[in-house]
Design a protein around this motif. Sequence first.
Motif, PDB file in Angstrom:
ATOM      1  N   TRP A  10      52.635  -9.295  12.918  1.00 55.38           N
ATOM      2  CA  TRP A  10      51.365  -8.634  12.186  1.00 55.38           C
ATOM      3  C   TRP A  10      50.636  -9.773  12.028  1.00 55.38           C
ATOM      4  O   TRP A  10      49.347  -9.519  12.050  1.00 55.38           O
ATOM      5  N   ARG A  11      51.151 -10.917  11.358  1.00 54.99           N
ATOM      6  CA  ARG A  11      50.364 -11.885  11.093  1.00 54.99           C
ATOM      7  C   ARG A  11      49.564 -12.635  12.324  1.00 54.99           C
ATOM      8  O   ARG A  11      48.449 -12.954  12.335  1.00 54.99           O
ATOM      9  N   ILE A  12      50.300 -12.802  13.349  1.00 58.16           N
ATOM     10  CA  ILE A  12      49.797 -13.529  14.482  1.00 58.16           C
ATOM     11  C   ILE A  12      48.785 -12.562  15.173  1.00 58.16           C
ATOM     12  O   ILE A  12      47.606 -13.072  15.570  1.00 58.16           O
ATOM     13  N   GLY A  13      48.815 -11.140  15.178  1.00 60.08           N
ATOM     14  CA  GLY A  13      47.772 -10.200  15.572  1.00 60.08           C
ATOM     15  C   GLY A  13      46.702 -10.425  14.794  1.00 60.08           C
ATOM     16  O   GLY A  13      45.527 -10.421  15.434  1.00 60.08           O
ATOM     17  N   ASN A  14      46.831 -10.443  13.582  1.00 60.65           N
ATOM     18  CA  ASN A  14      45.323 -10.555  12.617  1.00 60.65           C
ATOM     19  C   ASN A  14      44.854 -12.087  12.817  1.00 60.65           C
ATOM     20  O   ASN A  14      43.580 -11.829  13.089  1.00 60.65           O
ATOM     21  N   GLU A  15      45.554 -12.960  13.136  1.00 62.59           N
ATOM     22  CA  GLU A  15      45.057 -14.178  13.404  1.00 62.59           C
ATOM     23  C   GLU A  15      44.430 -14.374  14.703  1.00 62.59           C
ATOM     24  O   GLU A  15      43.161 -14.909  15.014  1.00 62.59           O
ATOM     25  N   LEU A  16      44.777 -13.578  15.834  1.00 61.70           N
ATOM     26  CA  LEU A  16      44.162 -13.508  17.171  1.00 61.70           C
ATOM     27  C   LEU A  16      43.047 -12.777  17.128  1.00 61.70           C
ATOM     28  O   LEU A  16      42.092 -13.035  17.569  1.00 61.70           O
TER      29      LEU A  16
ATOM     30  N   THR B 214      39.274 -14.077  18.144  1.00 66.63           N
ATOM     31  CA  THR B 214      38.545 -13.232  19.012  1.00 66.63           C
ATOM     32  C   THR B 214      37.207 -13.340  18.490  1.00 66.63           C
ATOM     33  O   THR B 214      36.138 -13.555  19.206  1.00 66.63           O
ATOM     34  N   SER B 215      36.896 -12.755  17.181  1.00 66.72           N
ATOM     35  CA  SER B 215      35.511 -12.729  16.697  1.00 66.72           C
ATOM     36  C   SER B 215      34.834 -14.246  16.426  1.00 66.72           C
ATOM     37  O   SER B 215      33.744 -14.232  16.745  1.00 66.72           O
ATOM     38  N   VAL B 216      35.463 -15.099  16.311  1.00 60.42           N
ATOM     39  CA  VAL B 216      34.829 -16.515  16.125  1.00 60.42           C
ATOM     40  C   VAL B 216      34.477 -16.925  17.536  1.00 60.42           C
ATOM     41  O   VAL B 216      33.243 -17.494  17.810  1.00 60.42           O
ATOM     42  N   LEU B 217      35.209 -16.906  18.428  1.00 58.83           N
ATOM     43  CA  LEU B 217      34.899 -17.110  19.913  1.00 58.83           C
ATOM     44  C   LEU B 217      33.731 -16.236  20.446  1.00 58.83           C
ATOM     45  O   LEU B 217      32.664 -16.810  21.118  1.00 58.83           O
TER      46      LEU B 217
ATOM     47  N   ALA C  26      37.890 -15.203  25.183  1.00 56.64           N
ATOM     48  CA  ALA C  26      38.097 -14.060  23.961  1.00 56.64           C
ATOM     49  C   ALA C  26      38.695 -12.724  24.408  1.00 56.64           C
ATOM     50  O   ALA C  26      39.308 -12.386  23.605  1.00 56.64           O
ATOM     51  N   ASN C  27      38.570 -12.439  25.587  1.00 54.43           N
ATOM     52  CA  ASN C  27      39.044 -11.175  26.056  1.00 54.43           C
ATOM     53  C   ASN C  27      40.707 -11.347  26.173  1.00 54.43           C
ATOM     54  O   ASN C  27      41.421 -10.510  25.594  1.00 54.43           O
ATOM     55  N   ALA C  28      41.072 -12.309  26.489  1.00 52.44           N
ATOM     56  CA  ALA C  28      42.415 -12.672  26.604  1.00 52.44           C
ATOM     57  C   ALA C  28      43.103 -12.855  25.244  1.00 52.44           C
ATOM     58  O   ALA C  28      44.292 -12.192  24.924  1.00 52.44           O
TER      59      ALA C  28
END
Length: 276
Positions: A29-35, A39-42, A97-99
């Motif tokens: 859950w934490r990892i998904g939110n971080e990713l 994605t948004s930053v990229l 970012a897609n990845a």
Amino acid sequence: MRGEASRIADRESRDSLAPKLRDTREDAWRIGNELFKITSVLDHTLPLERALTDPSRPVADKVAVLNELFQGNEHPMTMEIMTDLVARRWSRARDIANAVEDFGVDAMMYYADATDSTLQVSIELSQLHSALLTLPVVRAKLYDDQATSESRVKLFREVFDGKGLNKITMRLAEHATCNLRRRRYLETIQWLINKFSRHMGESMVTVTTATPLTKEQVDRLTDIYSAKAGRPVHINSVVDPSVLGGMRIQVGDEVTDNTVVAQLQNLHRTVKAGTN
């Protein structure tokens, strides 16, 4: 569309790290939110994308950029995923970012597995898709790129809070409107439905029709596909009036499209080929 190098990089990275990501269980859950945040930053920082995908730049330099970005606050698995991605070759800078987003969705699916909610989330995403088909004004506002991401998320919560949706469903749906990624909102929800369907394999059969299936139709489809799979399956019913009639049935990556729209498209291609 991603270039060949990007497709290979994405596939090989996810195949390599999937077991480790799956083993994080509740931490996913934490990892998904971080990713999703990365994605948004990229997406909004093209120079960063270029720095992380420049083939002439040493991987150590790219990792140093990641360390500066995260400042040690990331989950170790998040850092491992990003380190793996920046070490690969990409057709275009924005493909990384897609990845990252793909990994974010994978993390959410693994968290759903760990909390025994995968089927529930899949069903809720389909229900959300069907509900939005009848709410064109809301749907349009959820992918209005002139509005702020905060206002779009606020609208989604106003409409769907209190509906009892799983927090994973809510997070995925909010990600879809928070970061539009050049996609219409329903396209992203359908993409998520397809990913969950593939993740569940033959345990999930997604049936798209113009009107809701009757109980008798659901029972018959359940019997047919349970017999084919050799185990119980769930019929995931999606209502989409635009198909006009017939059924589109997806089992994993296999799609059988017998909708009226598909037949009309086939007829149009046949007539066009005959006049050439």
